[in-house]
Structure formats: structure tokens, C-alpha cells
Design an enzyme around this catalytic site. Structure first.
Site, PDB file in Angstrom:
ATOM      1  N   GLU A  32      10.330   0.768  10.748  1.00  0.00           N
ATOM      2  CA  GLU A  32       9.116   1.076  10.660  1.00  0.00           C
ATOM      3  C   GLU A  32       8.656   2.140  11.958  1.00  0.00           C
ATOM      4  OE1 GLU A  32       6.846  -1.367   7.229  1.00  0.00           O
ATOM      5  OE2 GLU A  32       6.578  -1.811   9.250  1.00  0.00           O
ATOM      6  N   THR A  47       0.736  -1.357   0.021  1.00  0.00           N
ATOM      7  CA  THR A  47       0.037   0.104   0.002  1.00  0.00           C
ATOM      8  C   THR A  47       0.737   1.097  -0.047  1.00  0.00           C
ATOM      9  OG1 THR A  47      -1.560  -1.433   1.207  1.00  0.00           O
ATOM     10  CG2 THR A  47      -1.998   1.188   0.914  1.00  0.00           C
TER      11      THR A  47
END
Length: 220
Positions: free
Chosen positions: A102, A28
Site C-alpha cells: 500500500e 472500504t
């Protein structure tokens, strides 16, 4: 248009001229990065920190200017995907193996926007296996201690070999039979295990979720 593409491209509209941003990893986030590459070509001025070597390569290919997180105090915004999200904006991340970077990038950002398709929205986290990054030394001892918390574990493989993260660590994927009722408590218990580097539970970090649905964009 693909639901991930709808969410990813829409999220790129939150990036403004002059921002320092975090670029997520995954299918995504790919669409956000593609859209940002197009906007940079059209004159958008940004600086970006990638959350993985994969994202770094994509950003370089699109001529998105990259910086090191060591060179800035904070980032304005990070846009990233997730494997699961609940109504409290708690996440499971790490399906792509980049959870540590992340989380470092997200925790250094003033705002974290999560982009997903509607299949990732759940009432309770834990259907998707929870990734836990661990150091390779004595990894079976660490895995045993993780199992003592009541989960089934699998050492992550890639092409029939042990998957190694960008930080040269390993990942244990965990399934909890009754899902994860209190993600913050589980995260704390896992982090107390020596050998655990980080968990894929992202709690109290997300500012907004952008969901691609069959009926268009939905925000949480």
C-alpha cells in the site's frame, strides 16, 4: 447504505477515463473497486495496480485491467482505506496486512485519496495498534528493539498461526500507552531498527480524505 459503501462508491467518481490508478485493500476499498468494475463494464478505460493479492483477485473477477508498477513511471491516483486518520491527514494503515505494498503504491501516486467511515477519525493516532512489517529472520530480536521504544507488542496471528504478508514477512502490532504524539518521529525511529521493513504510519502522503458519515459525505 453502509457508511463504508457510501465513501467507497463516492471515491470512485474521482477516477477519470485514461487514468492509471492504485487499488487499495480492505473493506472500504472493496466498494470503490466494485464501483469501478461497474464503470469499466460501462466503458471506462483505466489501468490499475493492486496493493494486495486479495485486491488483485477482486479486480480480475471484475475485469478491471491490471498493470505492474514496474511498467509505469507514476500513477494518477490511489484510493485506499485507513485504520485511523487525524486532522493532519496522518494515518495508521495495515490492519489488513498489506501496508508495505500500500505504501509503495501510494508513494508512486500523484494523489492519494483515503476513504473511511467516521469511526476512523481520531484526535491523535495510536488507539488502533500500529502494524510494523518485519522480516522473519531473528524476529524476536527485532521485536525487542521495537519494545525499547516504549510500546507493548503482539505478533500477528491468523487462524492460530503466524500471519504472513504477501511479501513473506511478519507483522508486529504495537500499542503505545500515550498514543503517538509525533508520527513522523516515531516512523523514523522505527525504520532505523534493523529488521523493520516498513511501518503502518503514513505521514505527508494523503491528498484528501473522504469520510462516510450518518449525514452523508464529508471531505478533509
Amino acid at each position: 447504505m453502509d457508511l463504508k459503501q457510501i465513501a467507497g462508491e463516492y471515491a470512485a467518481t474521482f477516477v477519470k477515463d485514461g487514468m492509471k490508478i492504485g487499488l487499495g485493500t480492505g473493506s472500504t476499498a472493496y466498494w470503490t473497486i466494485q464501483k469501478l468494475g461497474q464503470r469499466v463494464k460501462e466503458g471506462l478505460s483505466i489501468q490499475a495496480v493492486p496493493t494486495s493479492k486479495e485486491t488483485e483477485a477482486l479486480a480480475q473477477q471484475l475485469n478491471i485491467p491490471l498493470i505492474s508498477l514496474n511498467d509505469v513511471q507514476s500513477l494518477d491516483l490511489t484510493i485506499d482505506g485507513a485504520d485511523e486518520i487525524d486532522s493532519n491527514l496522518q494515518l495508521i494503515k495495515g490492519g489488513g496486512g498489506a501496508l508495505l505494498r500500500e505504501k509503495i503504491v501510494a508513494s508512486s501516486s500523484k494523489e492519494l485519496i483515503i476513504i473511511i467511515d467516521e469511526s476512523k477519525v481520531v484526535t491523535r493516532l495510536g488507539t488502533f495498534p500500529l502494524p510494523i512489517e518485519i522480516i522473519p529472520f531473528a524476529w524476536k530480536q527485532t521485536e525487542s528493539k521495537i519494545q525499547s521504544l516504549g510500546c507493548q507488542t503482539t505478533l500477528r496471528l491468523k487462524n492460530n498461526e503466524t500471519f504472513i504478508t504477501d511479501n513473506n514477512n511478519m507483522i508486529i502490532d504495537c500499542i503505545f500507552p500515550n498514543h503517538i504524539p509525533t508520527p513522523s518521529d516515531l516512523h523514523k525511529r522505527l525504520k532505523m531498527i534493523t529488521g523493520v521493513v516498513e511501518t503502518g504510519l503514513f505521514v505527508n502522503m494523503t491528498s484528501k480524505a473522504i469520510i462516510g458519515t450518518k449525514n452523508g459525505i464529508q471531505e478533509l
